[in-house]
Design a protein around this motif. Structure first.
Motif, mmCIF file in Angstrom:
data_model
loop_
_atom_site.group_PDB
_atom_site.id
_atom_site.type_symbol
_atom_site.label_atom_id
_atom_site.label_comp_id
_atom_site.label_asym_id
_atom_site.label_seq_id
_atom_site.Cartn_x
_atom_site.Cartn_y
_atom_site.Cartn_z
ATOM 1 N N VAL A 1 8.314 11.630 32.314
ATOM 2 C CA VAL A 1 7.359 12.488 31.808
ATOM 3 C C VAL A 1 6.044 11.550 31.572
ATOM 4 O O VAL A 1 5.649 10.836 30.932
ATOM 5 N N ALA A 2 5.132 11.725 32.653
ATOM 6 C CA ALA A 2 3.996 10.894 32.803
ATOM 7 C C ALA A 2 2.606 11.729 32.232
ATOM 8 O O ALA A 2 1.559 11.169 31.909
ATOM 9 N N CYS A 3 3.003 12.979 32.115
ATOM 10 C CA CYS A 3 1.919 13.774 31.598
ATOM 11 C C CYS A 3 2.422 15.304 31.009
ATOM 12 O O CYS A 3 3.516 15.407 31.264
ATOM 13 N N VAL A 4 1.666 15.834 30.524
ATOM 14 C CA VAL A 4 2.048 17.349 29.812
ATOM 15 C C VAL A 4 1.428 18.414 30.600
ATOM 16 O O VAL A 4 0.170 18.407 30.384
ATOM 17 N N ALA A 5 2.340 19.241 30.823
ATOM 18 C CA ALA A 5 1.574 20.652 31.415
ATOM 19 C C ALA A 5 1.054 21.421 30.153
ATOM 20 O O ALA A 5 1.714 21.671 29.284
ATOM 21 N N HIS B 1 8.828 23.943 30.092
ATOM 22 C CA HIS B 1 7.339 23.753 30.193
ATOM 23 C C HIS B 1 7.103 23.370 28.684
ATOM 24 O O HIS B 1 7.456 24.099 27.616
ATOM 25 N N TRP B 2 6.137 22.284 28.651
ATOM 26 C CA TRP B 2 5.920 21.631 27.064
ATOM 27 C C TRP B 2 4.457 22.153 27.206
ATOM 28 O O TRP B 2 3.603 21.294 27.820
ATOM 29 N N LEU C 1 3.985 28.451 37.070
ATOM 30 C CA LEU C 1 3.603 27.189 36.366
ATOM 31 C C LEU C 1 3.419 26.047 37.255
ATOM 32 O O LEU C 1 2.416 25.254 37.128
ATOM 33 N N ARG C 2 4.271 25.967 38.273
ATOM 34 C CA ARG C 2 4.005 24.968 39.108
ATOM 35 C C ARG C 2 2.787 25.183 40.107
ATOM 36 O O ARG C 2 2.074 24.251 40.485
ATOM 37 N N SER C 3 2.359 26.389 40.293
ATOM 38 C CA SER C 3 1.264 26.612 41.494
ATOM 39 C C SER C 3 -0.034 26.303 40.324
ATOM 40 O O SER C 3 -1.113 25.869 40.930
ATOM 41 N N ARG C 4 -0.045 26.533 39.176
ATOM 42 C CA ARG C 4 -1.029 26.231 38.263
ATOM 43 C C ARG C 4 -1.037 25.026 37.336
ATOM 44 O O ARG C 4 -1.816 24.677 36.371
ATOM 45 N N LEU C 5 -0.081 24.007 37.725
ATOM 46 C CA LEU C 5 0.079 22.894 36.900
ATOM 47 C C LEU C 5 -1.178 22.068 36.905
ATOM 48 O O LEU C 5 -1.690 21.763 38.008
ATOM 49 N N TYR D 1 13.208 27.643 31.539
ATOM 50 C CA TYR D 1 13.326 28.586 32.365
ATOM 51 C C TYR D 1 14.564 28.418 33.365
ATOM 52 O O TYR D 1 14.442 27.085 33.816
ATOM 53 N N PRO D 2 15.170 29.366 33.907
ATOM 54 C CA PRO D 2 16.082 28.919 35.084
ATOM 55 C C PRO D 2 15.282 28.682 36.253
ATOM 56 O O PRO D 2 14.129 29.226 36.488
#
Length: 190
Positions: A19-23, A155-156, A176-180, A166-167
């Motif tokens: 974990v290098a950053c937090v979403a 998702h933190w 989440l991935r597209s808007r990370l 999430y599964p």
């Protein structure tokens, strides 16, 4: 504003489970099948662990989510009280040095466990060590490590002080991935 190199570094860190950053983004309401299976509250104090109530059989355990731990590990007195010892196996390690100094391992039979609406089988016997004061100070019965955490997409969200699991394959994960976007972690010591 993060640069392209920051985003590339963050994606690489996430992919390698470091974990290098937090979403930190808001998630719109989802259809029932797209909701998180696990939702946990985070303490506002960054020194406090994220704790989940894990159900195993008829017992509930307070488990710290620990990305440094490999496996599910219970505090020895808790395992001795609620679980059955596993048969001896000479191929298993007996001791190791780690966060708690030199510790002795004991192994117990586990059952599938659940967090929220997610159920996971136990991949191996449950490891137990004497976690000493840490278990008492943090009010935990053990730690849930990467072997199990990696089975969900987490998702933190620091703004909402919430962790959601999430599964794979859900629209929520794709969104989440597209808007990370990532924000640098604040220096918690100063």
């Amino acid at each position: 504003m993060p640069t392209a190199s920051h985003r590339t570094l963050a994606v690489a860190a996430l992919a390698s489970a470091l974990v290098a950053c937090v979403a930190t983004l808001s998630i719109p309401a989802h259809a029932a099948g797209d909701s998180p299976l696990v939702v946990l509250d985070m303490e506002t104090d960054p020194h406090k662990p994220v704790v989940a109530t894990m159900k195993m059989g008829s017992h509930s355990f307070r488990m710290a989510l620990d990305t440094r731990a490999t496996n599910l590990v219970l505090h020895l007195p808790v395992a001795q009280r609620f679980l059955t010892p596993a048969p001896a196996d000479s191929s298993r390690p007996k001791k190791a040095n780690g966060l708690f100094g030199e510790v002795e391992f004991q192994f117990f039979k586990g059952e599938p466990f659940s967090l929220g609406h997610w159920t996971s089988p136990i991949d191996d016997d449950v490891t137990a060590i004497d976690m000493g004061q840490v278990a008492n100070e943090e009010g935990i019965d053990g730690v849930l490590g990467v072997r199990y955490l990696a089975k969900l997409n987490w998702h933190w969200d620091n703004r909402l002080h919430r962790v959601s699991g999430y599964p794979d394959g859900t629209q929520a994960v794709a969104k989440l991935r597209s808007r990370l976007h990532c924000e640098p972690l604040k220096d918690v010591d100063g």
